[in-house]
Design a protein around this motif. Structure first.
Motif, PDB file in Angstrom:
ATOM      1  N   LEU A 247      31.774  56.869 -52.786  1.00  0.00           N
ATOM      2  CA  LEU A 247      31.466  55.574 -53.399  1.00  0.00           C
ATOM      3  C   LEU A 247      30.392  54.844 -52.609  1.00  0.00           C
ATOM      4  CD1 LEU A 247      35.019  54.177 -54.226  1.00  0.00           C
ATOM      5  CD2 LEU A 247      33.276  54.841 -55.866  1.00  0.00           C
ATOM      6  N   PRO A 248      29.511  54.130 -53.295  1.00  0.00           N
ATOM      7  CA  PRO A 248      28.556  53.288 -52.572  1.00  0.00           C
ATOM      8  C   PRO A 248      29.309  52.207 -51.782  1.00  0.00           C
ATOM      9  CG  PRO A 248      27.967  53.460 -54.900  1.00  0.00           C
ATOM     10  CD  PRO A 248      29.308  54.090 -54.745  1.00  0.00           C
ATOM     11  N   LEU A 249      28.703  51.750 -50.697  1.00  0.00           N
ATOM     12  CA  LEU A 249      29.378  50.758 -49.852  1.00  0.00           C
ATOM     13  C   LEU A 249      29.561  49.424 -50.570  1.00  0.00           C
ATOM     14  CD1 LEU A 249      27.595  51.765 -46.584  1.00  0.00           C
ATOM     15  CD2 LEU A 249      30.050  51.927 -47.037  1.00  0.00           C
ATOM     16  N   PHE A 250      28.697  49.153 -51.544  1.00  0.00           N
ATOM     17  CA  PHE A 250      28.855  47.956 -52.373  1.00  0.00           C
ATOM     18  C   PHE A 250      30.225  47.972 -53.053  1.00  0.00           C
ATOM     19  CE2 PHE A 250      28.355  45.692 -56.413  1.00  0.00           C
ATOM     20  CZ  PHE A 250      27.663  44.559 -56.050  1.00  0.00           C
ATOM     21  N   VAL A 251      30.637  49.167 -53.503  1.00  0.00           N
ATOM     22  CA  VAL A 251      31.925  49.276 -54.185  1.00  0.00           C
ATOM     23  C   VAL A 251      33.076  49.059 -53.197  1.00  0.00           C
ATOM     24  CG1 VAL A 251      33.401  50.794 -55.543  1.00  0.00           C
ATOM     25  CG2 VAL A 251      30.941  50.802 -55.916  1.00  0.00           C
ATOM     26  N   TRP A 252      32.965  49.644 -52.005  1.00  0.00           N
ATOM     27  CA  TRP A 252      33.987  49.415 -50.977  1.00  0.00           C
ATOM     28  C   TRP A 252      34.110  47.922 -50.670  1.00  0.00           C
ATOM     29  CZ3 TRP A 252      37.671  52.378 -48.888  1.00  0.00           C
ATOM     30  CH2 TRP A 252      37.549  53.772 -49.006  1.00  0.00           C
ATOM     31  N   ALA A 253      32.958  47.261 -50.518  1.00  0.00           N
ATOM     32  CA  ALA A 253      32.983  45.835 -50.199  1.00  0.00           C
ATOM     33  C   ALA A 253      33.690  45.055 -51.307  1.00  0.00           C
ATOM     34  CB  ALA A 253      31.561  45.315 -50.003  1.00  0.00           C
ATOM     35  N   HIS A 254      33.432  45.450 -52.556  1.00  0.00           N
ATOM     36  CA  HIS A 254      34.076  44.725 -53.650  1.00  0.00           C
ATOM     37  C   HIS A 254      35.556  45.050 -53.752  1.00  0.00           C
ATOM     38  CE1 HIS A 254      30.224  43.221 -54.846  1.00  0.00           C
ATOM     39  NE2 HIS A 254      30.834  42.453 -55.705  1.00  0.00           N
ATOM     40  N   TYR A 255      35.923  46.232 -53.347  1.00  0.00           N
ATOM     41  CA  TYR A 255      37.360  46.558 -53.344  1.00  0.00           C
ATOM     42  C   TYR A 255      38.091  45.649 -52.354  1.00  0.00           C
ATOM     43  CZ  TYR A 255      41.595  49.330 -53.580  1.00  0.00           C
ATOM     44  OH  TYR A 255      42.891  49.732 -53.782  1.00  0.00           O
ATOM     45  N   ALA A 256      37.514  45.519 -51.156  1.00  0.00           N
ATOM     46  CA  ALA A 256      38.133  44.652 -50.151  1.00  0.00           C
ATOM     47  C   ALA A 256      38.148  43.197 -50.624  1.00  0.00           C
ATOM     48  CB  ALA A 256      37.378  44.766 -48.829  1.00  0.00           C
ATOM     49  N   THR A 257      37.048  42.770 -51.238  1.00  0.00           N
ATOM     50  CA  THR A 257      36.988  41.401 -51.757  1.00  0.00           C
ATOM     51  C   THR A 257      38.076  41.169 -52.793  1.00  0.00           C
ATOM     52  OG1 THR A 257      34.607  41.539 -51.493  1.00  0.00           O
ATOM     53  CG2 THR A 257      35.445  39.699 -52.772  1.00  0.00           C
ATOM     54  N   SER A 258      38.241  42.140 -53.683  1.00  0.00           N
ATOM     55  CA  SER A 258      39.237  41.984 -54.738  1.00  0.00           C
ATOM     56  C   SER A 258      40.634  41.854 -54.155  1.00  0.00           C
ATOM     57  CB  SER A 258      39.191  43.177 -55.687  1.00  0.00           C
ATOM     58  OG  SER A 258      37.909  43.325 -56.214  1.00  0.00           O
ATOM     59  N   MET A 259      40.894  42.588 -53.072  1.00  0.00           N
ATOM     60  CA  MET A 259      42.188  42.484 -52.396  1.00  0.00           C
ATOM     61  C   MET A 259      42.444  41.036 -51.977  1.00  0.00           C
ATOM     62  SD  MET A 259      43.952  45.087 -52.099  1.00  0.00           S
ATOM     63  CE  MET A 259      43.982  46.829 -52.177  1.00  0.00           C
ATOM     64  N   ILE A 260      41.412  40.416 -51.379  1.00  0.00           N
ATOM     65  CA  ILE A 260      41.590  39.029 -50.947  1.00  0.00           C
ATOM     66  C   ILE A 260      41.782  38.126 -52.155  1.00  0.00           C
ATOM     67  CG2 ILE A 260      40.563  37.142 -49.650  1.00  0.00           C
ATOM     68  CD1 ILE A 260      38.902  39.192 -48.164  1.00  0.00           C
ATOM     69  N   GLN A 261      41.021  38.400 -53.205  1.00  0.00           N
ATOM     70  CA  GLN A 261      41.141  37.549 -54.385  1.00  0.00           C
ATOM     71  C   GLN A 261      42.544  37.595 -54.973  1.00  0.00           C
ATOM     72  OE1 GLN A 261      37.599  39.232 -56.362  1.00  0.00           O
ATOM     73  NE2 GLN A 261      36.930  37.141 -56.679  1.00  0.00           N
ATOM     74  N   ILE A 262      43.145  38.783 -55.037  1.00  0.00           N
ATOM     75  CA  ILE A 262      44.464  38.833 -55.672  1.00  0.00           C
ATOM     76  C   ILE A 262      45.571  38.373 -54.732  1.00  0.00           C
ATOM     77  CG2 ILE A 262      43.817  40.644 -57.303  1.00  0.00           C
ATOM     78  CD1 ILE A 262      45.728  42.421 -55.465  1.00  0.00           C
ATOM     79  N   LEU A 263      45.378  38.499 -53.419  1.00  0.00           N
ATOM     80  CA  LEU A 263      46.449  38.096 -52.504  1.00  0.00           C
ATOM     81  C   LEU A 263      46.314  36.644 -52.064  1.00  0.00           C
ATOM     82  CD1 LEU A 263      46.693  41.280 -50.247  1.00  0.00           C
ATOM     83  CD2 LEU A 263      48.255  40.559 -52.044  1.00  0.00           C
ATOM     84  N   GLY A 264      45.097  36.144 -51.945  1.00  0.00           N
ATOM     85  CA  GLY A 264      44.911  34.793 -51.417  1.00  0.00           C
ATOM     86  C   GLY A 264      44.900  33.715 -52.482  1.00  0.00           C
ATOM     87  N   THR A 265      44.162  33.977 -53.561  1.00  0.00           N
ATOM     88  CA  THR A 265      43.954  32.922 -54.554  1.00  0.00           C
ATOM     89  C   THR A 265      45.257  32.374 -55.144  1.00  0.00           C
ATOM     90  OG1 THR A 265      41.966  34.180 -55.054  1.00  0.00           O
ATOM     91  CG2 THR A 265      42.416  32.273 -56.426  1.00  0.00           C
TER      92      THR A 265
END
Ligand SMILES: [Cu+2]
Lengths: 541, 220
Positions: free
Chosen positions: A196-214
């Motif tokens: 996977l491109p690193l952009f996708v990895w970065a968005h995966y990690a971001t999504s984790m924060i979005q679903i757990l923090g928000t």
């Protein structure tokens, strides 16, 4: 230079496939939804920028001569609320993420296209609430809504603004959910996790924060609304509550929220640097896992916002150490990017200038974050302009540099046309210089003791504030010029061709702009990301 | 069945991928729900820890029998929901509808009982705010925190039940049309997950709000 066949605009693409307004407003195409977000976040960015201009104009002189103190409170609050919740949080994930994720993984769309459209309208609804409270008279609590001021004493429109943020939060949650499922289940055949491109990895990690923090900030604002609207008290000591509990819950989200802004930006920078060095990123797995590490550790440091808020010293020490630890994965990324460029054939393009800008500003922002993470120094720096400068270096210097870099990098893919090279380089340099001129003096004046959130200050601080205001003017121009030439390029820009940069990602393998289904045939991936062949290197010319 | 063959959306390769996506999506959604309720559970734990006496005496004001009855009702509704999912997977149309209707009725019963309890609190001025009273409470100011948690948590839970009931109505309409069968019944299955989640939240709320330290036992 090898002459490639001169590029032609694909006849049918996602832009010209249908023209009616309805075909845009009810679209389920992730690319069009990305464009809708781009228009909306730009609008809110300009609105937030207007408020920033008012702040900087007021602070040109030590006296409070432009705005009354109450108005000033509202102005900096609206600046913060608009910029954080309606611009920075959705900027890269909702615009570039939406547009690019399915393309990068060779999918026809995100996993839930209807939900994607819904989250856009949820975002708009939240924006409408916030916009309405702004028209009605605004809020004066600061973007942090500290209780009991926000629940019992403020005269502003806390309820409507709070509800607006609550609603916009669900847009962020749904986007994160959609991306996680998309990355798990929509990858093209052969596209394993480590291809996977690193952009996708970065968005995966971001999504984790979005679903757990928000959801946590959502429930916190829900409690604020209950306390303010129905007097069902949780935080106000008058009701027996504890205002510090609010701060814990608020920062449990709002510290990781910074990583919602910065991680996608890091993903963009990884793509840009690899492409313009024509090299596989140094330490691919390290960069990928450092994104996840930032997401995990980012959740464990919120207490560094409470050093002076009655938190025990022992808790403070733990939070301090954890905050230092979270700097490690960030530093790993910086070093890996530098190592990627080392002995690469580096091309200095506009996106590359923004990537350089990101690295410089984020490094300063991150290192000053370590000053603030140490308990002793933080007592001196709490609520001063040092803090303001620090988080602007991270959030503006980091996130917006990545956003603008990404917009330029993928503009040929999004629109099929090139932006003007000279103007774009000039404005990238203006943004960098203007930014430093605006915020570096704030470190100094903050260290000297100028508190944030006041519109009157001692005359000896004026010189720093005048510098800062001058820088803000330059920065404003630097942001405005791209707005003009990008619009101009829609009609007059050179045709870009499918892969103007010689990049390797799947998104560059389809036409520019892409067709509605993204790919004529579902791509099959047989090799790792960033495998530069002679054909791609030939583009360097 | 015609509607079943068209159920595959254009951007998926096959039905299996689509089903997987829905399932992961639903579980991720439930994770966000846990975090959402988590904020309230945190507030409850912090305040219970800080003011044990006030919480113990205030919890006496909840109606143990109504709470217990409601717990039973909700557990039964989870059973009927599970059966609805089961019959959806083997395509017994009438039984899907029957068990969805039963789930609907049990959910409605729960909300009815809950509103009786709310009314009770209203009559006794046990709703936090200006008119709050807590007869015989050790520490009225902090007892109000108990009721703030009570209304916050059960209110949020009830909101989820109400949303669930609207979704059941939709599922009943679809099930009557024969939309769900062995090949495709993802909505019923996903809603089952949601309904069980809401049920489990109550399983935690009941002891926290009705049972713990009810006799005010832990003194000193
Ligand atoms: Cu922080």
């Amino acid at each position: 230079m090898i002459t490639a066949p001169s590029p032609v605009l694909t006849k049918k693409n996602y832009l010209n496939e249908a023209h009616s307004l309805k075909s845009w407003l009810l679209t389920k195409d992730h690319k069009r939804i990305g464009i809708l977000y781009l228009i909306s976040v730009t609008f809110f960015f300009m609105l937030g920028g207007l408020y920033a201009a008012m702040i900087r104009l007021e602070l040109m002189t030590p006296a409070g001569d432009l705005l009354e103190s109450n108005t000033y409170n509202k102005v900096f609050t609206m600046h913060g609320v608009l910029m954080v919740f309606l611009f920075l949080i959705p900027s890269i994930p909702a615009v570039l993420g939406n547009f690019l994720l399915p393309l990068m993984i060779g999918a026809k769309d995100v996993a839930f296209p209807r939900l994607n459209l819904l989250s856009y309208y949820v975002y708009l609804a939240g924006g409408l609430f916030i916009f309405t409270s702004l028209i009605l008279g605004g809020v004066d609590t600061g973007w942090t809504f500290y209780t009991p001021f926000s629940t019992s004493y403020s005269n502003g429109y806390v309820l409507t603004t709070g509800l607006g943020i609550f609603i916009a939060g669900f847009s962020s949650i749904l986007t994160g959910l959609n991306f996680i499922v998309t990355i798990h289940r929509m990858r093209a055949p052969g596209l394993t996790w480590f291809r996977l491109p690193l952009f996708v990895w970065a968005h995966y990690a971001t999504s984790m924060i979005q679903i757990l923090g928000t959801p946590v900030v959502a429930v916190t604002l829900f409690l604020v609304v209950l306390e303010r609207g129905l007097h069902i008290g949780f935080f106000d000591p008058a009701y027996g509550g504890d205002p510090v509990l609010f701060q814990h819950m608020f920062w449990f989200y709002s510290h990781p929220a910074v990583y919602i802004m910065i991680l996608p930006s890091m993903g963009v920078v990884s793509e840009i640097i690899s492409t313009f060095s024509s090299k596989k990123p140094f330490g691919y797995t390290f960069i990928a896992f450092s994104s996840l590490a930032i997401a995990v550790f980012g959740f464990l440091v919120w207490g560094h916002h409470l050093y002076v808020a009655s938190q025990s010293v022992y808790a403070g020490m733990v939070f301090s150490i954890l905050t230092y630890i979270v700097a490690i994965p960030s530093a790993i990324k910086i070093f890996n990017w530098l190592a990627t460029m080392y002995k690469g054939s580096v091309r200095i393009t506009t996106p590359m200038l923004y990537a350089f800008g990101f690295m410089g500003l984020f490094t300063i922002g991150g290192l000053t974050g370590l000053f603030l993470a140490s308990i002793g120094l933080d007592v001196h720096l709490t609520d001063t302009y040092f803090v303001v400068a620090h988080f602007h270096y991270v959030m503006v210097g980091g996130a917006i540099m990545g956003f603008l870099g990404g917009i330029h990098f993928w503009w040929p893919k999004i629109t099929g046309r090139m932006y003007p090279e000279g103007w774009s380089k000039l404005s990238a340099i203006m943004v960098f210089c203007g930014f430093n001129l605006t915020f570096f003096p704030q470190f100094l004046v903050g260290y000297m003791g100028m508190p944030r959130r006041y519109h009157v200050y001692p005359p000896e601080f004026q010189v720093f504030n005048v510098l800062s205001t001058a820088g803000a003017g330059l920065l404003g121009v630097g942001y405005f010029v791209p707005f003009i030439y990008l619009l101009w390029s829609l009609k007059y820009g050179k045709l870009a061709g499918d892969n103007p940069w010689g990049a390797t990602g799947l998104e560059w393998k389809t036409s520019s702009p892409p067709i509605h289904q993204n790919f004529e045939v579902t791509p099959v991936v047989t090799q790792e990301a960033y495998t530069y062949t002679t054909e791609e290197v030939a583009h360097i010319g | 069945m015609a509607s079943q063959s068209t159920a595959l959306q254009h951007h998926f390769e096959n039905a299996e991928q689509q089903k997987d996506a829905s399932t992961i999506g639903m579980w991720v959604f439930l994770v966000t729900e846990i975090m959402f309720f988590g904020g309230l559970f945190l507030a409850y734990m912090v305040y219970r820890q800080a003011y044990p006496a006030a919480f113990a005496s205030a919890s006496n004001k909840t109606d143990l029998w109504l709470g217990a009855a409601n717990t039973t009702v909700l557990i039964c509704s989870s059973l009927t929901m599970a059966l609805a999912v089961h019959y959806a997977s083997i395509g017994k149309k009438n039984l899907i509808v029957l068990f969805l209707v039963l789930t609907l009725l049990l959910g409605g019963t729960f909300l009815g009982v809950k509103s009786v309890e709310y009314h009770d609190k209203w009559v006794h001025h046990e709703i936090p705010g200006a008119n709050f009273e807590c007869e015989g409470c050790a520490d009225a100011q902090h007892a109000s925190l108990f009721f703030a948690c009570y209304f916050g948590m059960t209110g949020l839970h009830a909101t989820h039940m109400i949303i669930g009931i609207f979704i059941i109505l939709y599922l009943i309409v679809k099930a009557r049309k024969g939309d769900y069968g062995p090949e495709w019944h993802t909505p019923v299955e996903m809603f089952g997950l949601y309904w069980h989640f809401v049920d489990i939240v109550w399983i935690f709320l009941f002891p926290l709000l009705y049972l713990i330290d009810r006799s005010g036992g832990l003194k000193g």
